[in-house]
Design a protein around this motif. Structure first.
Motif, PDB file in Angstrom:
ATOM      1  N   ALA A 260      -5.674   4.576   4.373  1.00 36.45           N
ATOM      2  CA  ALA A 260      -4.363   3.970   4.608  1.00 36.45           C
ATOM      3  C   ALA A 260      -3.460   4.934   5.373  1.00 36.45           C
ATOM      4  CB  ALA A 260      -3.718   3.584   3.275  1.00 36.45           C
ATOM      5  N   GLU A 261      -3.572   6.221   5.095  1.00 36.86           N
ATOM      6  CA  GLU A 261      -2.811   7.222   5.852  1.00 36.86           C
ATOM      7  C   GLU A 261      -3.232   7.217   7.319  1.00 36.86           C
ATOM      8  OE1 GLU A 261      -2.962  11.099   4.131  1.00 36.86           O
ATOM      9  OE2 GLU A 261      -2.517  10.400   2.103  1.00 36.86           O
ATOM     10  N   LYS A 262      -4.528   7.137   7.562  1.00 39.19           N
ATOM     11  CA  LYS A 262      -5.020   7.161   8.941  1.00 39.19           C
ATOM     12  C   LYS A 262      -4.556   5.935   9.731  1.00 39.19           C
ATOM     13  CE  LYS A 262      -9.127   9.931   7.909  1.00 39.19           C
ATOM     14  NZ  LYS A 262     -10.609   9.991   7.883  1.00 39.19           N
TER      15      LYS A 262
ATOM     16  N   VAL B  66       0.818  -1.214   0.000  1.00 37.57           N
ATOM     17  CA  VAL B  66       0.000   0.000   0.000  1.00 37.57           C
ATOM     18  C   VAL B  66       0.850   1.261   0.000  1.00 37.57           C
ATOM     19  CG1 VAL B  66      -1.668   1.326   1.360  1.00 37.57           C
ATOM     20  CG2 VAL B  66      -1.989  -1.116   1.047  1.00 37.57           C
ATOM     21  N   ASP B  67       1.984   1.232   0.685  1.00 44.21           N
ATOM     22  CA  ASP B  67       2.794   2.444   0.767  1.00 44.21           C
ATOM     23  C   ASP B  67       3.630   2.694  -0.485  1.00 44.21           C
ATOM     24  OD1 ASP B  67       4.440   0.260   1.211  1.00 44.21           O
ATOM     25  OD2 ASP B  67       5.787   1.360   2.558  1.00 44.21           O
ATOM     26  N   MET B  68       3.666   1.715  -1.403  1.00 42.44           N
ATOM     27  CA  MET B  68       4.473   1.852  -2.614  1.00 42.44           C
ATOM     28  C   MET B  68       3.639   2.266  -3.829  1.00 42.44           C
ATOM     29  SD  MET B  68       7.761   1.358  -2.288  1.00 42.44           S
ATOM     30  CE  MET B  68       7.624   2.470  -0.889  1.00 42.44           C
ATOM     31  N   ILE B  69       2.339   2.455  -3.650  1.00 39.49           N
ATOM     32  CA  ILE B  69       1.489   2.899  -4.757  1.00 39.49           C
ATOM     33  C   ILE B  69       1.719   4.389  -4.964  1.00 39.49           C
ATOM     34  CG2 ILE B  69      -0.870   3.151  -5.606  1.00 39.49           C
ATOM     35  CD1 ILE B  69      -1.628   0.722  -3.913  1.00 39.49           C
ATOM     36  N   ALA B  70       2.255   4.740  -6.119  1.00 36.74           N
ATOM     37  CA  ALA B  70       2.602   6.123  -6.419  1.00 36.74           C
ATOM     38  C   ALA B  70       1.661   6.704  -7.469  1.00 36.74           C
ATOM     39  CB  ALA B  70       4.050   6.192  -6.928  1.00 36.74           C
ATOM     40  N   ARG B  71       1.761   8.018  -7.647  1.00 37.42           N
ATOM     41  CA  ARG B  71       0.913   8.660  -8.644  1.00 37.42           C
ATOM     42  C   ARG B  71       1.172   8.089 -10.037  1.00 37.42           C
ATOM     43  NH1 ARG B  71       0.632  15.093  -8.947  1.00 37.42           N
ATOM     44  NH2 ARG B  71      -0.025  14.674  -6.804  1.00 37.42           N
TER      45      ARG B  71
END
Length: 330
Positions: A123-125, A87-92
């Protein structure tokens, strides 16, 4: 040289999105290798696993219809494309590549990217992504020319004759269609109308596409409802004939529009035509927005060009009259 995995279609092979994400992760680790260790962070799930966590936590806040459509889009459009990415590697750039694959499904992309955006915010929360890192931010939707059809006076007359001369096995079809014409309501709002919502001179809907809504009834709409036998409060005003549940107005509309020689008129165009008729009578856009139950002024603004046309026509008539008074008109 570092090998990330096998290419191709064999079991365990890495797809392009997953390979790019893995490469980004390795570069980040290499860059930070000589820096002091940071506190251990929460383990970041793959998108396919996060989707289930998101669904369990977040979907109960949606209406049933929203849950149904959103679940379908997550399963059919998002998980196949992003499922193996952390999830943290999904970029624009990943979002933009996905957009490029959807050029033949523009409507589906436009309806799905808000869901993806909400998922990234959640996901940020949860601490899976850095704050303010939503990759959907700034990604443009496809611009689509939405067809808008407005009935002319002659077409209204043809529709009126078709409604007056057509008989349906279900006696609720004609009253329901007339109520659409007179109120500008959405077809789903009339089809699912229950008697407890009928509070003359208004319909008090506890829920709609934009939340609770009041539909104001004119004398013609009140006459239609007054002509029906009022049943128990929890009963549908316009039930289906041979099954449980609401009437299917779209199915019946196909027959009516054909009889009225209006094959290109959709049921939703009755709502557009209601707005058009209101503008022709000089009713302000803000008032029309309240009549239609628009949550945002921007939604009603789509009819602004109709008001401009009417103002322009009025200016032409005034100027012609003034020119005639001056003896200038031909």
């Amino acid at each position: 040289m570092v090998t990330l995995g096998r290419a191709g279609v064999a079991a365990g092979a890495l797809g392009a999105p997953a390979a790019r994400a893995a490469a980004r992760r390795l570069l980040i680790r290499a860059t930070l290798a000589d820096l002091p260790s940071a506190p251990e962070q929460k383990k970041v799930p793959l998108f396919v696993d996060f989707a289930e966590e998101f669904w369990t936590d977040y979907s109960p806040h949606w209406k049933p219809s929203t849950r149904t459509s959103s679940r379908s889009r997550i399963d059919q459009l998002l998980i196949p494309h992003f499922g193996e990415l952390p999830v943290d590697m999904i970029a624009r750039s990943d979002i933009n590549r996905w957009r490029d694959t959807m050029t033949k499904r523009e409507g589906s992309f436009n309806r799905t990217i808000p869901i993806m955006s909400v998922m990234m915010q959640y996901a940020e929360k949860l601490g899976y992504r850095a704050k303010c890192s939503n990759p959907c931010r700034g990604v443009s939707r496809f611009k689509r020319e939405l067809p808008e059809r407005y009935l002319s006076a002659d077409e209204y007359r043809r529709l009126g004759r078709a409604l007056a001369n057509h008989e349906f096995a279900n006696p609720f079809v004609i009253p329901a269609l007339l109520l659409l014409v007179y109120t500008g309501a959405r077809a789903s709002e009339i089809a699912t109308l229950r008697w407890r919502y009928v509070q003359i001179p208004r319909l008090a809907l506890p829920d709609s596409k934009t939340g609770p809504k009041t539909i104001y009834l004119n004398p013609q709409a009140i006459e239609i409802l007054s002509g029906l036998d009022r049943r128990a409060d929890d009963q549908l005003v316009f039930p289906a004939l041979h099954r449980e549940g609401p009437i299917n107005l779209g199915e019946h509309w196909i027959r009516i529009r054909r009889k009225a020689a209006l094959p290109d008129v959709r049921l939703h165009d009755l709502r557009h035509s209601f707005a058009s008729a209101a503008i022709a009578k000089g009713i302000p856009l803000a008032t029309i927005g309240k009549l239609l139950g628009h949550a945002l002024p921007e939604t009603t603004a789509r009819y602004a060009h109709l008001a401009d046309d009417i103002i322009s026509e009025s200016a032409d008539r005034i100027c012609s009259s003034l020119a005639g008074a001056l003896g200038i008109a031909a």
